[in-house]
Design a protein around this motif. Structure first.
Motif, short mmCIF file in Angstrom:
data_model
loop_
_atom_site.label_atom_id
_atom_site.label_comp_id
_atom_site.label_asym_id
_atom_site.label_seq_id
_atom_site.Cartn_x
_atom_site.Cartn_y
_atom_site.Cartn_z
N ALA A 61 0.83 -1.28 0.15
CA ALA A 61 0.07 0.15 0.14
C ALA A 61 0.81 1.27 0.05
CB ALA A 61 -0.82 -0.14 1.38
N ASP A 62 0.83 1.81 -1.00
CA ASP A 62 1.70 3.06 -1.49
C ASP A 62 1.27 3.83 -2.59
OD1 ASP A 62 4.91 4.13 -0.85
OD2 ASP A 62 4.31 4.02 -2.99
N PRO A 63 1.38 5.17 -2.50
CA PRO A 63 0.77 6.08 -3.52
C PRO A 63 1.20 5.50 -4.84
CG PRO A 63 1.85 7.47 -1.80
CD PRO A 63 2.09 5.89 -1.33
N SER A 64 2.43 5.11 -5.08
CA SER A 64 3.02 4.67 -6.32
C SER A 64 2.43 3.41 -7.04
CB SER A 64 4.54 4.32 -6.07
OG SER A 64 4.66 3.09 -5.42
N VAL A 65 1.34 3.02 -6.31
CA VAL A 65 0.70 1.81 -6.87
C VAL A 65 -0.57 2.41 -7.40
CG1 VAL A 65 1.39 0.12 -5.14
CG2 VAL A 65 -0.55 1.03 -4.97
N LEU A 66 -1.06 3.51 -7.43
CA LEU A 66 -2.31 3.95 -7.72
C LEU A 66 -2.23 4.06 -9.31
CD1 LEU A 66 -3.19 6.64 -4.80
CD2 LEU A 66 -4.03 4.26 -5.11
N PRO A 67 -1.30 4.58 -9.92
CA PRO A 67 -1.47 4.66 -11.38
C PRO A 67 -1.29 3.41 -12.03
CG PRO A 67 0.33 6.08 -10.49
CD PRO A 67 -0.28 5.16 -9.26
N LYS A 68 -1.03 2.27 -11.30
CA LYS A 68 -0.99 0.80 -11.90
C LYS A 68 -2.11 0.20 -11.70
CE LYS A 68 4.02 0.80 -10.54
NZ LYS A 68 4.87 0.46 -9.18
N LEU A 69 -3.53 0.76 -11.04
CA LEU A 69 -4.49 0.03 -10.84
C LEU A 69 -5.05 -0.40 -12.01
CD1 LEU A 69 -5.73 1.58 -7.56
CD2 LEU A 69 -4.82 -0.53 -7.71
N PRO A 70 -5.24 0.51 -13.15
CA PRO A 70 -5.86 0.02 -14.36
C PRO A 70 -5.33 -1.21 -14.97
CG PRO A 70 -5.59 2.35 -14.26
CD PRO A 70 -4.91 1.79 -13.13
N HIS A 71 -4.04 -1.20 -15.01
CA HIS A 71 -3.34 -2.17 -15.69
C HIS A 71 -3.55 -3.48 -15.04
CE1 HIS A 71 -0.14 -4.29 -17.74
NE2 HIS A 71 0.46 -4.64 -16.72
N TRP A 72 -3.69 -3.34 -13.56
CA TRP A 72 -3.91 -4.79 -12.77
C TRP A 72 -5.44 -5.11 -12.82
CZ3 TRP A 72 -1.80 -2.73 -7.50
CH2 TRP A 72 -0.19 -2.43 -7.57
N LEU A 73 -6.22 -4.28 -13.22
CA LEU A 73 -7.63 -4.80 -13.55
C LEU A 73 -7.76 -5.17 -14.84
CD1 LEU A 73 -9.69 -1.64 -11.98
CD2 LEU A 73 -10.14 -4.25 -11.55
N PHE A 74 -7.22 -4.71 -15.84
CA PHE A 74 -7.36 -5.21 -17.17
C PHE A 74 -6.51 -6.06 -17.82
CE2 PHE A 74 -9.78 -0.98 -16.43
CZ PHE A 74 -10.99 -1.63 -16.47
N SER A 75 -5.18 -6.16 -17.24
CA SER A 75 -4.40 -7.13 -18.02
C SER A 75 -4.26 -8.55 -17.44
CB SER A 75 -2.94 -6.42 -18.06
OG SER A 75 -2.01 -7.10 -18.49
N ARG A 76 -4.13 -9.52 -18.13
CA ARG A 76 -4.13 -10.83 -17.53
C ARG A 76 -2.59 -11.21 -17.35
NH1 ARG A 76 -7.52 -14.75 -17.11
NH2 ARG A 76 -5.89 -16.35 -17.54
N ASP A 77 -1.76 -10.30 -17.90
CA ASP A 77 -0.20 -10.64 -17.85
C ASP A 77 0.27 -9.59 -16.63
OD1 ASP A 77 -0.50 -12.57 -19.55
OD2 ASP A 77 1.13 -11.34 -21.04
N ALA A 78 -0.67 -9.04 -15.95
CA ALA A 78 -0.04 -7.86 -14.86
C ALA A 78 0.45 -9.13 -13.78
CB ALA A 78 -0.81 -7.17 -14.34
N ALA A 79 1.52 -8.57 -12.82
CA ALA A 79 2.06 -9.31 -11.67
C ALA A 79 1.22 -9.36 -10.58
CB ALA A 79 3.42 -8.64 -11.23
N LEU A 80 0.17 -8.29 -10.53
CA LEU A 80 -0.84 -8.24 -9.80
C LEU A 80 -2.27 -8.16 -10.67
CD1 LEU A 80 -0.95 -6.31 -6.43
CD2 LEU A 80 -3.08 -6.53 -7.76
#
Ligand SMILES: Cc1cc2nc3c(=O)[nH]c(=O)nc-3n(C[C@H](O)[C@H](O)[C@H](O)COP(=O)(O)OP(=O)(O)OC[C@H]3O[C@@H](n4cnc5c(N)ncnc54)[C@H](O)[C@@H]3O)c2cc1C
Length: 415
Positions: free
Chosen positions: A56-75
């Motif tokens: 939980a860090d502010p740096s993760v916030l811009p990555k959220l859309p990638h995590w939601l929509f990409s099957r290859d994301a680490a998260l």
């Protein structure tokens, strides 16, 4: 005192061991035929005392859309009709502030450094063979921005005692020649010479034997089903082998802590974060790394464990099922092959999946509940092996009402 410890993962076993060494009469209850059969079984093997910064860090916030929509994301986040998932996510987002992330990093570093000291004491005292190495850790970055961020984090952590060095790409390959294949892609790395690695499963099983030598009554193949209470006092743990009466009860049930305590009104804000590992026959001679390596781009960790290489990664918020998704295993294998093509026999890799018992703020829950004699030591997320020894010591100190070596309030379940 008679103490019943519930759950035989790395946390329950270290807790039982430290309590027994304090002179308590300890019973340890585990549902499998041996300890470390669940999340403590084939994890990343990293004792990464300095890499405790929360997810939980502010740096993760811009990555959220990638995590939601990409099957290859680490998260990977798969939304479910599960109020626990949504509560956890809201609490996680609330914890994503710079101030909280920094405070948590400082608190977890304190727990990490204490754990390292206690691990050294255990290794010196007990004869336990768990492929333990003090081999250092190298985190490599494939883009300049991430590397710059990691350098700032290392500078910040230096004031708390972290000894870390920033290296350029060539220096990373010089330190770990097995990285030569991706050498041209490395923007830089952070080397932490004091980090260690080992096999968590073998550590936990060996420490359970040491705990038995200290007098712990290890009851395996024993299913815990609930607590018998009288007002705010727990009288007994109900198990498949009958009721176990004790003066105090310590819950170390990993991701099962919440379902088993929720009915008593005890809140355990733990949600499973599924991860995967591969274990392959590999040695340095065959091209496997000798230092522990983290590929920050793919969020994959590599640890040499004797004649094997452990590769671990992925964070899936997909519920309580430990089902192994073949697509995730294929992705992890592909990323590892691309990074260390000659490391070992990938076709002979054993695959594994485990559920990290994660709290939204990445801090474990160590201490008393609102029941007078019910304690908790759980919620270690991605760092249970790393933080086990200090967490067990803290719990034992709290139970004995001794002064604490670190700030215990930071990890209180009632924080
Ligand atoms: C892919 C992956 C990689 C990881 N890498 C690392 C790493 O490199 N370094 C690190 O420090 N950490 C790592 N972790 C995290 C670490 O593995 C966990 O934090 C740790 O194992 C949690 O230990 P635990 O004892 O709380 O849970 P568990 O090991 O799950 O133990 C809980 C125990 O309770 C028992 N239990 C549950 N319900 C009952 C019941 N009703 N009756 C009786 N017994 C019951 C279970 O059988 C289990 O043995 C990783 C995790 C994953 C998934």
């Amino acid at each position: 005192m008679r103490i019943c410890v519930l759950g035989g993962g790395v946390i329950g076993v270290t807790t039982a061991y430290f309590l027994a060494r304090d002179g308590h009469q300890v019973t340890l209850v585990e549902r499998h035929a041996d300890v470390a059969r669940e999340t403590s079984h084939a994890n990343g093997g990293q004792l990464s005392y300095n890499y405790v910064a929360p997810l939980a860090d502010p740096s993760v916030l811009p990555k959220l859309p990638h995590w939601l929509f990409s099957r290859d994301a680490a998260l990977r986040f798969v939304p479910r009709l599960d109020p626990r998932q949504w509560h956890w996510c809201v609490a996680f987002l609330r914890a994503c502030t710079r101030a909280r992330s920094r405070a948590t990093t400082e608190e977890l570093l304190g727990l990490g450094f204490l754990s390292q000291r206690l691990m050294h004491e255990i290794v010196a005292r007990e004869t336990i063979d768990f492929d333990y190495v003090r081999n250092g850790k190298l985190v490599v970055f494939r883009d300049r921005d991430s590397f710059d961020g990691a350098r700032r984090q290392a500078d910040y952590q230096a004031q708390f005692g972290s000894e870390q060095y920033a290296l350029d790409g060539a220096a990373c390959v010089a330190l770990e020649p097995a990285l030569a294949h991706i050498g041209g892609e490395i923007a830089g790395g952070i080397h932490t010479p004091g980090e260690e690695a080992g096999d968590c499963d073998r550590f936990t099983r060996a420490l359970a034997r040491a705990a038995q030598r200290e007098g712990v009554d290890l009851q395996v193949a024993t299913e815990f089903s609930g607590l018998k209470t009288q007002g705010k006092l727990v009288e007994a743990a109900m198990t498949s082998a009958g009721a176990i009466e004790a003066d105090a009860f310590v819950v170390c049930l990993g991701i099962q802590s919440q379902p088993l305590l929720g009915s008593l009104g005890v809140s355990v804000p733990v949600y499973p974060l599924k991860g995967y590992s591969l274990t392959l026959p590999a040695t340095h001679a065959t091209g496997a790394p000798r230092v522990s390596v983290t590929d920050a781009h793919h969020k994959v960790v590599y640890a040499p464990l004797g004649e094997r290489l452990r590769i671990a990664g992925m964070v899936d918020l997909t519920g309580m099922s430990a089902h192994a998704d073949p697509a995730r295993i294929a992705l992890l294998t592909r990323q590892a092959r691309e990074t260390f093509p000659d490391a070992g026999d990938y076709d002979a890799a054993q695959t594994w999946t485990g559920l990290r018992p994660a709290t939204p703020d990445s801090k474990p829950l160590i201490g008393a509940t609102h029941y007078r004699n019910l304690w908790m030591n759980t919620g270690h997320g991605a760092l249970g092996f790393t933080l086990a020894c200090a967490s067990a010591q803290l719990l034992a100190d709290l139970l004995a009402q001794r002064s604490l070596p670190i700030n215990g309030d930071a990890f209180s379940p009632r924080r």
